[in-house]
Design an enzyme around this catalytic site. Structure first.
Site, mmCIF file in Angstrom:
data_model
loop_
_atom_site.group_PDB
_atom_site.id
_atom_site.type_symbol
_atom_site.label_atom_id
_atom_site.label_comp_id
_atom_site.label_asym_id
_atom_site.label_seq_id
_atom_site.Cartn_x
_atom_site.Cartn_y
_atom_site.Cartn_z
ATOM 1 N N ASP A 4 -0.462 -5.834 15.547
ATOM 2 C CA ASP A 4 -0.652 -4.517 15.986
ATOM 3 C C ASP A 4 -0.199 -4.072 17.431
ATOM 4 O O ASP A 4 -0.512 -4.786 18.051
ATOM 5 C CB ASP A 4 -2.275 -3.913 15.771
ATOM 6 C CG ASP A 4 -2.781 -4.179 14.252
ATOM 7 O OD1 ASP A 4 -1.967 -3.605 13.573
ATOM 8 O OD2 ASP A 4 -3.907 -4.234 14.309
ATOM 9 N N ARG B 53 -9.990 0.919 10.744
ATOM 10 C CA ARG B 53 -9.448 -0.158 12.114
ATOM 11 C C ARG B 53 -10.000 0.420 13.535
ATOM 12 O O ARG B 53 -9.868 1.459 13.917
ATOM 13 C CB ARG B 53 -7.967 -0.127 12.034
ATOM 14 C CG ARG B 53 -7.544 -1.523 13.042
ATOM 15 C CD ARG B 53 -5.833 -1.544 13.067
ATOM 16 N NE ARG B 53 -5.742 -0.530 14.077
ATOM 17 C CZ ARG B 53 -4.482 -0.416 14.618
ATOM 18 N NH1 ARG B 53 -3.383 -0.851 13.537
ATOM 19 N NH2 ARG B 53 -3.924 0.355 15.581
ATOM 20 N N HIS C 259 3.777 -7.585 10.735
ATOM 21 C CA HIS C 259 3.551 -7.051 12.086
ATOM 22 C C HIS C 259 2.162 -7.469 12.764
ATOM 23 O O HIS C 259 1.195 -7.953 12.212
ATOM 24 C CB HIS C 259 3.543 -5.610 12.127
ATOM 25 C CG HIS C 259 2.250 -4.848 11.744
ATOM 26 N ND1 HIS C 259 2.213 -5.076 10.417
ATOM 27 C CD2 HIS C 259 1.412 -4.340 11.993
ATOM 28 C CE1 HIS C 259 1.012 -4.032 9.798
ATOM 29 N NE2 HIS C 259 0.433 -3.829 10.792
ATOM 30 N N HIS D 227 -0.096 -9.644 10.402
ATOM 31 C CA HIS D 227 -0.874 -9.331 8.978
ATOM 32 C C HIS D 227 0.350 -8.466 8.188
ATOM 33 O O HIS D 227 1.190 -7.771 8.792
ATOM 34 C CB HIS D 227 -2.080 -8.728 9.058
ATOM 35 C CG HIS D 227 -1.994 -7.454 10.257
ATOM 36 N ND1 HIS D 227 -2.051 -7.594 11.467
ATOM 37 C CD2 HIS D 227 -2.245 -6.210 9.877
ATOM 38 C CE1 HIS D 227 -1.971 -6.355 12.145
ATOM 39 N NE2 HIS D 227 -2.233 -5.380 11.305
#
Length: 298
Positions: A98, A265, A96, A250
């Site tokens: 983000d 994150r 995906h 990623h």
């Protein structure tokens, strides 16, 4: 003279940066890092040893920050920090980009390793621009004309276990349902590169039915995740990874059993994606997610 050492670590994506004190970067050093990010798409900083505030300050050098997530809560007391906790049932082992289910996905994502399992737990990052270049000319021309619907309401967030915690995470993840139309080929706003803007949140091609959409998206996705387009990051506690969310995907393989894995994150607010024809992404369901990207203009 710069003290940075930028060493390419992948044939098509990735570089490792040494000699950077991320808490005290002068303008020249940061500009060198930013240029390296645009070129290599993903940067690895070994032993950065930042805390949450240090990660926030460094990420903010790239632009205004988002809050942690449109629906998932942040770390207590740190509204910009999303806990990435590899608990059974809620692992994001799907390719995906983000938060593409909103109109303005993040520009840059930063990940910092806190707790790493003794085996597995790597992060894979793929170069979507290299994938686009790999397409035969006929497929590139086809992709240039397509738009896809991205949504957070699909099995990315469906728990694989029957745990109450996993089910609650799913409920929170889709507490606001988003559907957004994005170009299948996004033009990078800084480099002008074209990249395949698909990934797991892309669930349907505009104007096609579900079966046709799945087949076409699968073809494009297979180009993105070719082994030659992928960097594998093997984490150590304290490492920081930065990737350009506008032109990468990623994946976190679910290969570490019941061992703990925890990262934090912080993401940088992005602009509205633009396709080859100049068309801009648009909201289909949900809202502009301004609580998530408050500094981004419509």
């Amino acid at each position: 003279m710069s003290t940075l050492e930028i060493r390419k670590i992948g044939g098509r994506i990735g570089a490792e940066v040494a000699g950077a004190d991320l808490g005290h970067l002068d303008t020249g050093a940061f500009e060198e890092i930013n240029a390296a990010l645009l070129e290599h798409k993903a940067l690895v900083f070994r032993g950065a040893d930042l805390d949450d505030e240090g990660q926030i300050r460094f990420a903010a050098r790239f632009g205004d920050l988002t809050t942690a997530h449109p629906t998932v809560p942040s770390v207590d007391g740190s509204p910009n920090v999303l806990p990435v906790d590899g608990e059974e049932g809620i692992r994001s082992n799907h390719w995906h980009t983000d938060v593409t289910f909103v109109r303005t996905p993040p520009k840059v994502s930063t990940l910092r390793a806190l707790v790493i399992p003794p085996y597995g737990g790597n992060t894979l990052i793929a170069n979507a621009a290299a994938a686009y270049r790999d397409l035969p000319a006929e497929l590139r021309e086809f992709a240039d004309r397509l738009w896809a619907v991205h949504t957070n309401d699909y099995d990315y967030a469906v728990p694989r276990t029957n745990s109450e915690k996993a089910a609650k995470y799913r409920e929170v993840f889709v507490s606001t349902r988003y559907r957004t139309g994005h170009p299948v080929v996004r033009v990078h706003p800084e480099t002008g590169e074209r990249g395949l803007f698909v990934g797991g949140f892309a669930q349907r091609i505009v104007g096609l039915n579900g079966t046709e959409s799945r087949d076409i998206l699968r073809i494009f996705q297979e180009y993105v995740i070719r082994p030659e387009n992928i960097l594998r990051v093997q984490w150590n506690p304290g490492d920081l990874v930065v990737f350009d969310n506008r032109i990468t995907q990623h994946y976190a393989p679910d290969d570490f059993g019941d061992q703990p894995r925890r990262l934090h994150r912080v993401t940088v607010a992005g602009d509205v994606p633009v396709g080859v024809d100049g068309g801009e992404s648009y909201v289909i369901e949900g809202d502009e997610a301004r609580h998530y990207t408050p500094a981004v203009a419509a």
